[in-house]
Structure formats: structure tokens, C-alpha cells
Design a protein around this motif. Structure first.
Motif, PDB file in Angstrom:
ATOM      1  N   THR A 185      -0.919 -18.075  70.760  1.00 43.61           N
ATOM      2  CA  THR A 185      -0.729 -16.840  70.004  1.00 43.61           C
ATOM      3  C   THR A 185      -1.481 -16.895  68.679  1.00 43.61           C
ATOM      4  OG1 THR A 185       1.475 -16.585  70.985  1.00 43.61           O
ATOM      5  CG2 THR A 185       0.991 -15.292  69.013  1.00 43.61           C
ATOM      6  N   VAL A 186      -1.449 -18.031  68.021  1.00 49.03           N
ATOM      7  CA  VAL A 186      -2.152 -18.198  66.750  1.00 49.03           C
ATOM      8  C   VAL A 186      -3.664 -18.194  66.980  1.00 49.03           C
ATOM      9  CG1 VAL A 186      -2.508 -19.720  64.771  1.00 49.03           C
ATOM     10  CG2 VAL A 186      -0.209 -19.433  65.728  1.00 49.03           C
ATOM     11  N   ARG A 187      -4.111 -18.887  68.033  1.00 45.69           N
ATOM     12  CA  ARG A 187      -5.554 -18.909  68.327  1.00 45.69           C
ATOM     13  C   ARG A 187      -6.083 -17.495  68.582  1.00 45.69           C
ATOM     14  NH1 ARG A 187      -4.127 -22.972  71.977  1.00 45.69           N
ATOM     15  NH2 ARG A 187      -4.837 -21.711  73.755  1.00 45.69           N
ATOM     16  N   VAL A 188      -5.347 -16.737  69.351  1.00 39.98           N
ATOM     17  CA  VAL A 188      -5.766 -15.361  69.662  1.00 39.98           C
ATOM     18  C   VAL A 188      -5.829 -14.527  68.389  1.00 39.98           C
ATOM     19  CG1 VAL A 188      -5.056 -13.230  70.825  1.00 39.98           C
ATOM     20  CG2 VAL A 188      -4.970 -15.409  72.043  1.00 39.98           C
ATOM     21  N   ALA A 189      -4.824 -14.673  67.542  1.00 38.51           N
ATOM     22  CA  ALA A 189      -4.816 -13.939  66.274  1.00 38.51           C
ATOM     23  C   ALA A 189      -6.018 -14.326  65.417  1.00 38.51           C
ATOM     24  CB  ALA A 189      -3.517 -14.204  65.521  1.00 38.51           C
ATOM     25  N   ALA A 190      -6.355 -15.605  65.404  1.00 46.28           N
ATOM     26  CA  ALA A 190      -7.495 -16.069  64.603  1.00 46.28           C
ATOM     27  C   ALA A 190      -8.808 -15.508  65.138  1.00 46.28           C
ATOM     28  CB  ALA A 190      -7.529 -17.594  64.591  1.00 46.28           C
ATOM     29  N   LEU A 191      -8.948 -15.482  66.451  1.00 50.62           N
ATOM     30  CA  LEU A 191     -10.180 -14.936  67.038  1.00 50.62           C
ATOM     31  C   LEU A 191     -10.325 -13.459  66.690  1.00 50.62           C
ATOM     32  CD1 LEU A 191     -10.024 -16.675  70.539  1.00 50.62           C
ATOM     33  CD2 LEU A 191     -11.584 -17.218  68.650  1.00 50.62           C
ATOM     34  N   ARG A 192      -9.215 -12.730  66.700  1.00 50.62           N
ATOM     35  CA  ARG A 192      -9.271 -11.322  66.300  1.00 50.62           C
ATOM     36  C   ARG A 192      -9.606 -11.196  64.818  1.00 50.62           C
ATOM     37  NH1 ARG A 192      -4.954  -9.929  70.239  1.00 50.62           N
ATOM     38  NH2 ARG A 192      -3.395 -10.549  68.708  1.00 50.62           N
ATOM     39  N   ALA A 193      -9.034 -12.088  64.012  1.00 46.00           N
ATOM     40  CA  ALA A 193      -9.230 -12.016  62.566  1.00 46.00           C
ATOM     41  C   ALA A 193     -10.673 -12.270  62.161  1.00 46.00           C
ATOM     42  CB  ALA A 193      -8.305 -13.011  61.863  1.00 46.00           C
ATOM     43  N   LEU A 194     -11.415 -13.002  62.965  1.00 45.91           N
ATOM     44  CA  LEU A 194     -12.811 -13.291  62.629  1.00 45.91           C
ATOM     45  C   LEU A 194     -13.653 -12.014  62.535  1.00 45.91           C
ATOM     46  CD1 LEU A 194     -13.586 -16.549  64.650  1.00 45.91           C
ATOM     47  CD2 LEU A 194     -13.609 -16.259  62.156  1.00 45.91           C
ATOM     48  N   SER A 195     -13.229 -10.960  63.187  1.00 40.85           N
ATOM     49  CA  SER A 195     -13.986  -9.711  63.088  1.00 40.85           C
ATOM     50  C   SER A 195     -13.993  -9.173  61.659  1.00 40.85           C
ATOM     51  CB  SER A 195     -13.395  -8.650  64.016  1.00 40.85           C
ATOM     52  OG  SER A 195     -12.091  -8.269  63.604  1.00 40.85           O
ATOM     53  N   GLY A 196     -12.973  -9.554  60.869  1.00 43.15           N
ATOM     54  CA  GLY A 196     -12.901  -9.078  59.487  1.00 43.15           C
ATOM     55  C   GLY A 196     -13.444 -10.049  58.464  1.00 43.15           C
ATOM     56  N   VAL A 197     -13.377 -11.350  58.748  1.00 46.04           N
ATOM     57  CA  VAL A 197     -13.778 -12.334  57.741  1.00 46.04           C
ATOM     58  C   VAL A 197     -14.995 -13.149  58.163  1.00 46.04           C
ATOM     59  CG1 VAL A 197     -11.409 -12.525  56.887  1.00 46.04           C
ATOM     60  CG2 VAL A 197     -12.220 -14.138  58.632  1.00 46.04           C
ATOM     61  N   GLY A 198     -15.439 -12.980  59.412  1.00 40.69           N
ATOM     62  CA  GLY A 198     -16.530 -13.801  59.921  1.00 40.69           C
ATOM     63  C   GLY A 198     -17.879 -13.119  59.846  1.00 40.69           C
ATOM     64  N   GLY A 199     -18.871 -13.760  60.479  1.00 39.84           N
ATOM     65  CA  GLY A 199     -20.233 -13.237  60.495  1.00 39.84           C
ATOM     66  C   GLY A 199     -21.006 -13.838  61.646  1.00 39.84           C
ATOM     67  N   ARG A 238     -11.892 -17.234  55.617  1.00 39.82           N
ATOM     68  CA  ARG A 238     -12.577 -17.650  56.842  1.00 39.82           C
ATOM     69  C   ARG A 238     -12.296 -19.112  57.224  1.00 39.82           C
ATOM     70  NH1 ARG A 238     -17.726 -19.947  57.719  1.00 39.82           N
ATOM     71  NH2 ARG A 238     -18.450 -19.663  59.891  1.00 39.82           N
ATOM     72  N   PRO A 239     -12.396 -20.085  56.299  1.00 40.80           N
ATOM     73  CA  PRO A 239     -12.133 -21.484  56.708  1.00 40.80           C
ATOM     74  C   PRO A 239     -10.755 -21.660  57.323  1.00 40.80           C
ATOM     75  CG  PRO A 239     -13.198 -21.411  54.563  1.00 40.80           C
ATOM     76  CD  PRO A 239     -12.830 -20.005  54.888  1.00 40.80           C
ATOM     77  N   ALA A 240      -9.754 -20.999  56.752  1.00 42.05           N
ATOM     78  CA  ALA A 240      -8.396 -21.117  57.284  1.00 42.05           C
ATOM     79  C   ALA A 240      -8.291 -20.456  58.649  1.00 42.05           C
ATOM     80  CB  ALA A 240      -7.396 -20.496  56.315  1.00 42.05           C
ATOM     81  N   VAL A 241      -8.940 -19.321  58.803  1.00 43.23           N
ATOM     82  CA  VAL A 241      -8.912 -18.620  60.093  1.00 43.23           C
ATOM     83  C   VAL A 241      -9.575 -19.480  61.167  1.00 43.23           C
ATOM     84  CG1 VAL A 241      -9.793 -16.617  61.350  1.00 43.23           C
ATOM     85  CG2 VAL A 241      -8.774 -16.318  59.079  1.00 43.23           C
ATOM     86  N   LEU A 242     -10.696 -20.126  60.820  1.00 42.92           N
ATOM     87  CA  LEU A 242     -11.354 -21.010  61.782  1.00 42.92           C
ATOM     88  C   LEU A 242     -10.454 -22.181  62.168  1.00 42.92           C
ATOM     89  CD1 LEU A 242     -14.976 -21.096  60.313  1.00 42.92           C
ATOM     90  CD2 LEU A 242     -14.268 -20.102  62.498  1.00 42.92           C
ATOM     91  N   GLU A 243      -9.717 -22.687  61.200  1.00 46.39           N
ATOM     92  CA  GLU A 243      -8.785 -23.772  61.508  1.00 46.39           C
ATOM     93  C   GLU A 243      -7.701 -23.293  62.458  1.00 46.39           C
ATOM     94  OE1 GLU A 243      -5.719 -26.852  59.209  1.00 46.39           O
ATOM     95  OE2 GLU A 243      -7.082 -25.582  58.047  1.00 46.39           O
ATOM     96  N   MET A 244      -7.203 -22.063  62.222  1.00 43.76           N
ATOM     97  CA  MET A 244      -6.172 -21.505  63.092  1.00 43.76           C
ATOM     98  C   MET A 244      -6.711 -21.243  64.498  1.00 43.76           C
ATOM     99  SD  MET A 244      -3.335 -21.365  61.403  1.00 43.76           S
ATOM    100  CE  MET A 244      -3.877 -22.919  60.656  1.00 43.76           C
ATOM    101  N   ALA A 245      -8.016 -21.038  64.615  1.00 48.95           N
ATOM    102  CA  ALA A 245      -8.613 -20.828  65.938  1.00 48.95           C
ATOM    103  C   ALA A 245      -8.543 -22.093  66.787  1.00 48.95           C
ATOM    104  CB  ALA A 245     -10.062 -20.378  65.798  1.00 48.95           C
ATOM    105  N   ARG A 246      -8.251 -23.240  66.151  1.00 45.11           N
ATOM    106  CA  ARG A 246      -8.097 -24.508  66.879  1.00 45.11           C
ATOM    107  C   ARG A 246      -6.635 -24.887  67.057  1.00 45.11           C
ATOM    108  NH1 ARG A 246     -12.379 -25.621  63.247  1.00 45.11           N
ATOM    109  NH2 ARG A 246     -10.935 -26.679  61.826  1.00 45.11           N
TER     110      ARG A 246
END
Length: 461
Positions: A123-137, A110-118
Motif C-alpha cells: 500500500t505504501v509502495r503504491v502510494a509512493a509511485l503515485r506521489a512521484l507524479s507530483g514530486v518526481g521528474g 522526493r527522497p522520502a517518496v523514493l524511499e517509501m517506494a521500496r
């Protein structure tokens, strides 16, 4: 000698095959067991191979490594090793790895995904936002809501997808809280997301949004209520219907109320009846429709009471709803209406009787009611409609009813056709009834096709 394009394709194919075989051999050697919840962490060799595959310039080679990240190589330590690859990858591969980490579902990423959201790369930001559905809360709801409000079109879609899929007991509450400070267009999207999540615990807040000063938010809330509202909100929807000012908002309030009554049935009736006395004519008309959707004895009485309403449109709607009533409890009311002076009401009532008399799944035709409908019908159209229903029931009783109508000059030809159709579907055991009926058809009917059919039936007996 230069390498041809065909030779290069063969070489790439062999490399992919060898990579897949090597990964499979490492997994098969006991490094990872996909069927064991207590699997050992992957070996350094496997992690290195996955890292090499993920960093490959060929998309299909990367896909082999990413699949191992998604489904194999378990453990938080492995997740951290995959996260460490992110800074070394080009944008396309980095976005692919971020999405794979999201599908892996390990919160350690999750911390890395949040960093990628910035990331400066969309393309990376969009991927990170999608990835939060699996690692976020629920803690990630504000970020996702903010991107819905102010992100690019692709970010808005990705954030919305994640909010729909996000797991956690407090996620719905967090989305509901976010609506309070969101701009109207974002509130609309968040209401749609709550609907997709079936967030019934958010109904009080959704009801409040249905009275929002912004029309788009109010209409989105009514759409959400159409899907989510429960019997306890019937009275609230009646009030929203009564207070709606714009036509679009009123239409959505009507749709929400009717959908609710279709679900809640008789549990909604009390609130509907309570809303009738103080409602204007237009609202009373909608409430009659809602009562018909809800059904039951109390609803039937409430609709029938509006046959004496002061407003013509309300009286018309009461008759229409009674003619469409779902069960035969309404029959006495329809017979009474059919005997009145209004031809329009008479037609609606008779057609309602014919419909209710017809056969349905698990229920035979009510020939007594059908005969009564034919008897009281004033127009040939309704009598013909009833005969059409009669031909769907082939038994001695339906044949006898059809034959009895041969004495009606208005209906003789139609009755003869119906009698012949019924007789053609009866069993040989009814030979006596069939012969008697067909002889009477030949006596009363002039239509050549009907006579020919009756003669054939007689000849076959």
C-alpha cells in the motif's frame, strides 16, 4: 457510567469541528495566506497540530491534517517536517501522507517518496509511485518503467498513472529510451503512455516499434501512430501497410493510415499516390479509402484512374469511394459512371448524385443536379430517394420539379405525394404556383390520401 455509541459519535464530531476551527483560526491569524505566493512559513503550533491530526487513528481526523499538507503550510521546511512524520505512522496513515506529499508537489519530498517506494508494504509502495507524479521528474522514469515491468498489478497501475502525469521537458525522451530495454508487455504499456502524453517528438521511435518482431509491440505502436502520426509519416504508414504479414497488424496499419489522412487531408495525398503503383490489390483498395479521406483534386484524379484497374475489387472500391466523395467536384465522374453498363455501379453513382444534391448546413439543395439524378436513374428506388431529398426543400423551384415528374408513369404517385408535401410548406405568396400544382396532382394521382391533401391545400388558398 459507560459512554454510549451515540455519545461517542457526538464527541468525535465535536473534536473534528474544533480541529477544523483551530486550523482555520491559525490560518486566519496570518500564519498562512493561501492567496500569497510569498506566504510566511507556518508556525510551530500549526505544524504540531497538523502532525497530531495526521497521526490520529480516525481517518476523518487525518483527512483534516492531510488537507493542510496538500494546500496550506507552504515552504520546504514544512515539507521536511511532514516527511519526518513518516517513520512514526502506521501503514495506512503513512500511505495517505505519502500521497498528500505528492499532491503538495514539493520536490523536497522526493527522497522520502523514493524511499517509501521500496517499502515492504505494498500500500505504501503504491502510494509512493503515485506521489512521484507530483514530486518526481525524468530521472524517475526508469524506476516507474521497472515497476510497470515487474511490479504487482496495483504498482503497475500506479506507475503508469505517474508516467502519464509526470512533468518535465525530458520525460517523453526518457520514456522513449526506456522502451528500448523493456520487455514486450512493458513496451506496450510505455507506448500507450506516450500516446496519452501526446508525445509527437517520439514518433521516430514509435515508427521503429511498429516493425518490432514482437507482434504485441508492433500493434501497440500502430495504435500509437493512429493517434499521433503526422503528414510526414504517411509514406511510412503506407510501407507498414504493404509489409504487414498478420491480419491483426494489417488491420491496425489500415486504421492508423485512415486516421492520419482524416487529419492531414491533402497533405497526405502525394505519399498515397506514390504508394499505388507497387501495391498489391488489397493495399490499393485501402489506399483508395485513404485518398477519399484526404480529399482534394489530386486525390479525386487518383481514385478515378483506378476505374480501369486490372483488379475487379479495386475497381469496385474506386466506384464506391467516388459515390461517397465529400464534394460536388466528383459529379462529372458520377454521371459518367451512371451511364455505364454495370447496374451496380449505376446505382452507386446515382445515389452519390442524390446525396450531393441534397441540402446541407449553409448550402441549399442543388435542384438542377437532383433533377439530373432523377432523369438518369433507372430504378424506382433511386427516383424515390431523390424525391425524399426534394421534399426537404420547399420553394417554387422544388415544387415545379416535383410537378414535372407527374408525367413519369413510374413515378407519378410518388411525385404527387412530394408535390403536396412541398406545397403544404410554401408561403401564401406562391398561391398561383400552389393552385396550378395541386390541380395537376388531382389530374394524375390516384392515391386517396394524396388527393385529399391536395384538395385541402386548394381549399385553403
Amino acid at each position: 457510567m459507560p459512554v454510549t455509541q451515540k455519545e461517542r459519535a457526538v464527541h468525535i464530531h465535536l473534536v473534528r469541528w474544533l480541529a477544523a476551527v483551530l486550523v482555520g483560526s491559525l490560518l486566519g491569524a496570518g500564519v498562512v495566506s493561501e492567496h500569497s505566493s510569498a506566504a510566511e512559513p507556518p508556525s510551530d503550533d500549526l505544524l504540531k497540530l497538523i502532525a497530531d491530526l495526521v497521526g490520529d487513528s480516525d481517518h476523518q481526523m487525518r483527512a483534516i491534517g492531510l488537507q493542510q499538507i496538500r494546500r496550506e503550510a507552504p515552504g520546504e521546511a514544512a515539507t521536511r517536517s511532514f516527511v519526518e512524520l513518516l517513520p512514526r505512522l502506521r501503514s495506512e496513515a503513512r500511505a495517505e501522507l505519502v500521497e498528500a506529499l505528492g499532491e503538495r508537489g514539493d520536490a523536497a519530498a522526493r527522497p522520502a517518496v523514493l524511499e517509501m517506494a521500496r517499502s515492504p508494504d505494498e500500500t505504501v509502495r503504491v502510494a509512493a509511485l503515485r506521489a512521484l507524479s507530483g514530486v518526481g521528474g525524468d530521472a524517475d522514469v526508469p524506476l516507474l518503467a521497472q515497476r510497470i515491468a515487474a511490479g504487482s498489478a496495483a504498482e503497475q497501475r500506479a506507475a503508469a498513472q505517474s508516467l502519464v502525469r509526470l512533468k518535465g521537458d525530458r520525460v517523453n525522451a526518457a520514456i522513449t529510451t526506456a522502451i528500448g530495454s523493456a520487455a514486450p508487455h512493458a513496451s506496450v504499456k510505455l507506448l500507450e503512455i506516450l500516446t496519452a502524453r501526446n508525445a509527437k517528438e517520439s514518433l521516430p521511435a514509435i515508427l521503429a516499434c511498429a516493425s518490432a518482431p514482437d507482434a504485441t509491440v508492433a500493434q501497440a505502436a500502430l495504435d500509437a501512430l493512429r493517434a499521433l502520426a503526422e503528414e510526414g509519416q504517411t509514406g511510412d504508414l503506407v510501407k507498414l501497410l504493404q509489409t504487414a504479414e498478420a491480419d491483426a497488424q494489417r488491420t491496425k496499419a489500415e486504421a492508423a493510415l485512415l486516421a492520419l489522412c482524416g487529419r492531414g487531408k491533402e497533405k497526405c495525398v502525394q505519399a498515397l499516390v506514390a504508394g499505388l503503383p507497387n501495391a498489391d490489390a488489397g493495399t490499393r483498395t485501402v489506399l483508395l479509402q485513404a485518398l477519399a479521406r484526404a480529399g482534394g483534386p489530386a486525390a479525386l484524379e487518383a481514385v478515378a484512374a483506378r476505374l480501369d484497374d486490372e483488379d475487379q475489387a479495386v475497381r469496385d472500391e474506386a466506384v464506391r469511394m467516388l459515390s461517397l466523395w465529400s464534394n460536388r467536384a466528383v459529379v462529372p465522374r458520377l454521371i459518367e459512371i451512371a451511364g455505364g453498363e454495370s447496374l451496380r455501379y449505376h446505382v452507386l453513382a446515382v445515389r452519390g448524385l442524390v446525396r450531393l444534391a441534397g441540402p446541407e448546413e449553409g448550402r441549399a439543395a442543388d435542384l438542377k443536379l437532383l433533377g439530373e439524378a432523377i432523369r438518369i436513374a433507372k430504378r424506382r428506388d433511386e427516383k424515390q430517394l431523390a424525391l425524399g431529398v426534394l421534399t426537404r426543400t420547399a420553394n417554387p423551384e422544388s415544387l415545379a420539379l416535383a410537378v414535372s415528374l407527374l408525367d413519369d408513369p413510374m413515378l407519378a404517385e410518388d411525385a404527387g405525394r412530394a408535390a403536396a408535401a412541398i406545397a403544404g410548406n410554401l408561403a401564401p405568396a406562391q398561391q398561383s404556383e400552389i393552385r396550378s400544382a395541386m390541380r395537376k396532382v388531382l389530374e394524375r394521382v390516384k392515391n386517396s390520401q394524396t388527393r385529399e391533401q391536395a384538395q385541402k391545400i386548394l381549399a385553403a388558398q
